[in-house]
Design an enzyme around this catalytic site. Structure first.
Site, PDB file in Angstrom:
ATOM      1  CG  MET A  81     117.064  74.892 105.606  1.00 41.30           C
ATOM      2  SD  MET A  81     118.179  74.690 106.982  1.00 41.30           S
ATOM      3  CE  MET A  81     117.250  73.572 108.003  1.00 41.30           C
ATOM      4  N   GLY A  82     115.144  72.545 101.786  1.00 36.91           N
ATOM      5  CA  GLY A  82     114.993  71.386 100.903  1.00 36.91           C
ATOM      6  C   GLY A  82     114.450  70.165 101.618  1.00 36.91           C
TER       7      GLY A  82
ATOM      8  CG  HIS B  60     109.027  72.108 103.027  1.00 37.49           C
ATOM      9  ND1 HIS B  60     109.443  70.820 103.267  1.00 37.49           N
ATOM     10  CD2 HIS B  60     109.757  72.887 103.849  1.00 37.49           C
ATOM     11  CE1 HIS B  60     110.389  70.829 104.192  1.00 37.49           C
ATOM     12  NE2 HIS B  60     110.600  72.070 104.562  1.00 37.49           N
TER      13      HIS B  60
ATOM     14  CG  ASP C 175     110.523  75.610 112.188  1.00 33.38           C
ATOM     15  OD1 ASP C 175     111.251  74.900 112.886  1.00 33.38           O
ATOM     16  OD2 ASP C 175     110.104  75.254 111.068  1.00 33.38           O
TER      17      ASP C 175
ATOM     18  CB  ILE D  44     101.317  69.920 107.256  1.00 33.98           C
ATOM     19  CG1 ILE D  44     100.904  71.191 106.514  1.00 33.98           C
ATOM     20  CG2 ILE D  44     100.713  68.680 106.609  1.00 33.98           C
ATOM     21  CD1 ILE D  44      99.428  71.495 106.555  1.00 33.98           C
TER      22      ILE D  44
ATOM     23  NE  ARG E 269     116.958  68.903 112.507  1.00 29.31           N
ATOM     24  CZ  ARG E 269     116.810  70.175 112.154  1.00 29.31           C
ATOM     25  NH1 ARG E 269     115.613  70.679 112.020  1.00 29.31           N
ATOM     26  NH2 ARG E 269     117.864  70.935 111.923  1.00 29.31           N
TER      27      ARG E 269
END
Ligand code: AMP
Length: 281
Positions: free
Chosen positions: A30-31, A37, A153, A179, A190
């Site tokens: 989601m960037g 990532h 997740d 990580i 978040r």
């Protein structure tokens, strides 16, 4: 690095690579990309010839009380990071191209309730329907041989493994370890919503999970009591916990045998920010 926002443009590029016998790796995001990532991208690069990353904040996986509008969007910086890594293609669709008839009118993918309606699914109704649907759609556009997801997740990773299994999708799913910052806080987009004080408190989540893991290994307390003790510890550290659960790591069902492979999963709010984390035992 190609940046494309129409699915109709992505498919022919991928088909060309496939004709060349290149293996395609895919990392959906989601960037607001961070090191977590980027590790997924590097794992995809190690295992395939061409890597596609998608950046799309999927409205279908956010509930009404969720943070869809506040979700950080940093496309320019994200593209710079991906370019530096040598990613081949970034797919940046808009809502119009992913849900041309609107979300309510669109078909969806639902994983079975034993997996999708507990834990995160119980606290975020509809979340995993949104995740399963967008990931299936992205898989259809990108047609990867392999896709990489984060263990951060954990339930989402199992949901995706289940949908690939159930729908006979010919895609290898790779899970990469979480990580963390130096103090144990799992990297997350978040985290930037935390105030300075909350950021310091936030490491408490990992600390409580780590202590719980030690206690499980000592095996001298019932599972429910261990979970309850961890919830109280989180409350003492200023969190409002949604759940702390000790589950079988393959199925997320409650443990049955002492030899079960276990995972601890937790979600807790700190001020306005909701953090999730997990640890394998
Ligand atoms: P998101 O952009 O938050 O939807 O995440 C995209 C992918 O990155 C998902 O597979 C996440 O599980 C993964 N991810 C997010 N945070 C981390 C982290 N701290 N470590 C490893 N993977 C992560």
């Amino acid at each position: 690095m190609q940046v494309l926002n129409s699915s109709w443009d992505v498919t022919p590029v991928v088909r060309d690579w496939q004709r060349n016998s290149d293996r395609i790796g895919f990392v959906p995001t989601m960037g607001n990309l961070h090191e977590g990532h980027l590790r997924l991208v590097k794992a995809a690069q190690r295992n395939t010839d061409r890597v596609v990353v998608s950046i799309y904040v999927n409205p279908m996986q956010f509930g009404e009380s969720d943070d869809f509008t506040n979700y950080p969007r940093t496309l320019k910086q994200d593209l710079q990071k991906l370019e530096k890594l040598g990613v081949d293609l970034v797919f940046t669709p808009d809502d119009e191209s992913m849900y041309p008839d609107g979300i309510e009118q669109s078909s969806f993918v639902e994983v079975p309730s034993w997996l999708s309606t507990q834990l995160e699914g119980a606290h975020r109704p509809g979340h995993f329907r949104g995740v399963a649907t967008i990931v299936t759609k992205l898989f259809n556009v990108v047609q990867p041989d392999l896709a990489v997801f984060g263990e951060k997740d954990f339930q989402q990773l199992l949901v995706i493994r289940q949908l690939v299994h159930d729908l006979n999708l010919p895609i290898e799913i790779v899970g990469e370890p979480t990580i963390r910052e130096g103090d144990g806080l799992a990297l997350s987009s978040r985290n930037q919503h935390l105030t300075k004080q909350e950021r310091q408190q936030a490491a408490g989540l990992y600390a409580v999970l780590s202590e719980l893991r030690e206690r499980i290994l000592l095996q001298n307390m019932a599972i429910a009591d261990l979970e309850q003790a961890a919830i109280m510890q989180l409350e003492q550290k200023g969190f409002a916990p949604d759940y702390v659960a000790i589950r079988q790591s393959e199925t997320l069902q409650e443990p049955e045998n002492p030899t079960d492979s276990l995972v601890i999963l937790a979600a807790a709010r700190l001020g306005k920010t909701r953090l999730i984390d997990n640890l394998r035992v």
